[in-house]
Design a protein around this motif. Sequence first.
Motif, mmCIF file in Angstrom:
data_model
loop_
_atom_site.group_PDB
_atom_site.id
_atom_site.type_symbol
_atom_site.label_atom_id
_atom_site.label_comp_id
_atom_site.label_asym_id
_atom_site.label_seq_id
_atom_site.Cartn_x
_atom_site.Cartn_y
_atom_site.Cartn_z
ATOM 1 N N MET A 8 -15.008 -8.493 -12.735
ATOM 2 C CA MET A 8 -14.549 -7.184 -12.328
ATOM 3 C C MET A 8 -13.074 -7.239 -11.955
ATOM 4 S SD MET A 8 -16.643 -4.702 -9.900
ATOM 5 C CE MET A 8 -16.184 -3.033 -9.776
ATOM 6 N N GLY A 9 -12.335 -6.110 -12.124
ATOM 7 C CA GLY A 9 -10.898 -6.065 -11.905
ATOM 8 C C GLY A 9 -10.503 -6.215 -10.444
ATOM 9 N N GLN A 10 -9.227 -6.421 -10.251
ATOM 10 C CA GLN A 10 -8.650 -6.564 -8.919
ATOM 11 C C GLN A 10 -8.773 -5.247 -8.150
ATOM 12 O OE1 GLN A 10 -4.627 -7.876 -9.145
ATOM 13 N NE2 GLN A 10 -4.198 -7.470 -7.023
ATOM 14 N N THR A 11 -9.074 -5.341 -6.868
ATOM 15 C CA THR A 11 -9.169 -4.159 -6.023
ATOM 16 C C THR A 11 -7.807 -3.854 -5.420
ATOM 17 O OG1 THR A 11 -11.440 -4.730 -5.483
ATOM 18 C CG2 THR A 11 -10.345 -3.186 -4.032
ATOM 19 N N MET A 12 -7.395 -2.584 -5.527
ATOM 20 C CA MET A 12 -6.121 -2.170 -4.949
ATOM 21 C C MET A 12 -6.226 -2.182 -3.431
ATOM 22 S SD MET A 12 -4.056 1.418 -5.360
ATOM 23 C CE MET A 12 -3.932 1.316 -7.126
ATOM 24 N N LYS A 13 -5.136 -2.609 -2.793
ATOM 25 C CA LYS A 13 -5.066 -2.617 -1.336
ATOM 26 C C LYS A 13 -4.190 -1.465 -0.873
ATOM 27 C CE LYS A 13 -4.679 -7.423 -1.792
ATOM 28 N NZ LYS A 13 -3.612 -8.361 -1.896
ATOM 29 N N ALA A 14 -4.555 -0.848 0.241
ATOM 30 C CA ALA A 14 -3.728 0.204 0.830
ATOM 31 C C ALA A 14 -2.415 -0.409 1.309
ATOM 32 C CB ALA A 14 -4.453 0.866 1.990
ATOM 33 N N GLU A 15 -1.318 0.305 1.080
ATOM 34 C CA GLU A 15 0.005 -0.163 1.504
ATOM 35 C C GLU A 15 0.878 1.035 1.841
ATOM 36 O OE1 GLU A 15 2.112 -3.396 -0.773
ATOM 37 O OE2 GLU A 15 0.842 -2.598 -2.367
ATOM 38 N N ILE A 16 1.875 0.790 2.646
ATOM 39 C CA ILE A 16 2.956 1.741 2.849
ATOM 40 C C ILE A 16 4.237 0.981 2.538
ATOM 41 C CG2 ILE A 16 4.213 3.172 4.493
ATOM 42 C CD1 ILE A 16 1.493 3.583 5.911
ATOM 43 N N LEU A 17 4.956 1.459 1.537
ATOM 44 C CA LEU A 17 6.145 0.772 1.070
ATOM 45 C C LEU A 17 7.386 1.537 1.543
ATOM 46 C CD1 LEU A 17 4.881 0.236 -2.590
ATOM 47 C CD2 LEU A 17 4.811 -1.416 -0.702
ATOM 48 N N PRO A 18 8.169 0.959 2.446
ATOM 49 C CA PRO A 18 9.361 1.662 2.934
ATOM 50 C C PRO A 18 10.426 1.756 1.849
ATOM 51 C CG PRO A 18 9.271 -0.543 3.844
ATOM 52 C CD PRO A 18 7.998 -0.346 3.068
ATOM 53 N N PHE A 19 11.162 2.856 1.851
ATOM 54 C CA PHE A 19 12.272 3.032 0.924
ATOM 55 C C PHE A 19 13.417 2.131 1.356
ATOM 56 C CE2 PHE A 19 16.164 5.527 -0.280
ATOM 57 C CZ PHE A 19 16.089 5.246 -1.638
ATOM 58 N N SER A 20 13.954 1.360 0.418
ATOM 59 C CA SER A 20 15.035 0.415 0.725
ATOM 60 C C SER A 20 16.213 0.646 -0.213
ATOM 61 C CB SER A 20 14.537 -1.030 0.582
ATOM 62 O OG SER A 20 13.471 -1.282 1.450
ATOM 63 N N PRO A 21 17.084 1.607 0.102
ATOM 64 C CA PRO A 21 18.203 1.907 -0.797
ATOM 65 C C PRO A 21 19.140 0.724 -1.013
ATOM 66 C CG PRO A 21 18.466 3.058 1.290
ATOM 67 C CD PRO A 21 17.102 2.433 1.301
ATOM 68 N N ASP A 22 19.149 -0.235 -0.079
ATOM 69 C CA ASP A 22 20.020 -1.401 -0.225
ATOM 70 C C ASP A 22 19.542 -2.370 -1.306
ATOM 71 O OD1 ASP A 22 17.832 -1.895 1.492
ATOM 72 O OD2 ASP A 22 18.836 -3.628 2.370
ATOM 73 N N THR A 23 18.378 -2.106 -1.905
ATOM 74 C CA THR A 23 17.879 -2.969 -2.982
ATOM 75 C C THR A 23 18.317 -2.459 -4.358
ATOM 76 O OG1 THR A 23 15.783 -1.762 -3.187
ATOM 77 C CG2 THR A 23 15.841 -3.632 -1.636
ATOM 78 N N GLU A 24 19.143 -1.420 -4.392
ATOM 79 C CA GLU A 24 19.593 -0.862 -5.667
ATOM 80 C C GLU A 24 20.296 -1.933 -6.503
ATOM 81 O OE1 GLU A 24 21.599 3.265 -6.623
ATOM 82 O OE2 GLU A 24 23.158 1.807 -6.019
ATOM 83 N N PHE A 25 20.011 -1.928 -7.809
ATOM 84 C CA PHE A 25 20.659 -2.873 -8.720
ATOM 85 C C PHE A 25 21.037 -2.169 -10.015
ATOM 86 C CE2 PHE A 25 16.069 -3.137 -9.262
ATOM 87 C CZ PHE A 25 15.879 -3.141 -10.635
ATOM 88 N N TYR A 26 22.053 -2.707 -10.672
ATOM 89 C CA TYR A 26 22.563 -2.147 -11.921
ATOM 90 C C TYR A 26 21.841 -2.786 -13.092
ATOM 91 C CZ TYR A 26 25.895 -0.629 -15.492
ATOM 92 O OH TYR A 26 26.471 -0.044 -16.595
ATOM 93 N N ILE A 27 21.514 -1.973 -14.106
ATOM 94 C CA ILE A 27 20.911 -2.514 -15.318
ATOM 95 C C ILE A 27 21.806 -2.189 -16.512
ATOM 96 C CG2 ILE A 27 18.549 -2.489 -14.417
ATOM 97 C CD1 ILE A 27 18.057 0.064 -16.074
ATOM 98 N N GLU A 28 21.678 -2.977 -17.573
ATOM 99 C CA GLU A 28 22.529 -2.830 -18.751
ATOM 100 C C GLU A 28 22.340 -1.486 -19.453
ATOM 101 O OE1 GLU A 28 22.435 -6.165 -21.409
ATOM 102 O OE2 GLU A 28 22.813 -7.572 -19.790
ATOM 103 N N GLU A 29 21.310 -0.771 -19.089
ATOM 104 C CA GLU A 29 21.083 0.566 -19.642
ATOM 105 C C GLU A 29 22.151 1.553 -19.163
ATOM 106 O OE1 GLU A 29 17.667 3.867 -19.062
ATOM 107 O OE2 GLU A 29 16.958 1.816 -19.307
#
Length: 130
Positions: free
Chosen positions: A1-22
């Motif tokens: 049987m597949g993996q069970t999703m866990k409840a989470e709260i993911l904080p917004f982290s604008p300092d993790t912004e990164f540039y991509i070649e697109e």
Amino acid sequence: MGQTMKAEILPFSPDTEFYIEERCYIVEYSNSDNDPDLSIAQARVEPCVTTAWHRLQGVTERYVIISGTGRVEVGDLDPRDVSYGDTVIIPPNVRQRITNTSDSEDLIFLALCTPRFDDAIYESLEDKDE
């Protein structure tokens, strides 16, 4: 049987912004094995910049415009102007790019991918006649 999703709260982290070649900047809101059915990222395109032609193999992507103005090109559709609140639906394997049509304000949108985005599904079309 597949993996069970866990409840989470993911904080917004604008300092993790990164540039991509697109030619845009990305902040990932959610992209993990815990939620393989969906990824959510914020994309930021600087004024007068057009992202690279590309497509996502086997992944549906949706843009939800949250700030700024742009012109989106998707598959064989005529280019369309987009602004706050507009949603663009991009089926799997369909070419796409977006231009920030402002000369002073960033274009910011959410990119929602199902299943979740992985670098392996990204295909650049910049050097191809598509």
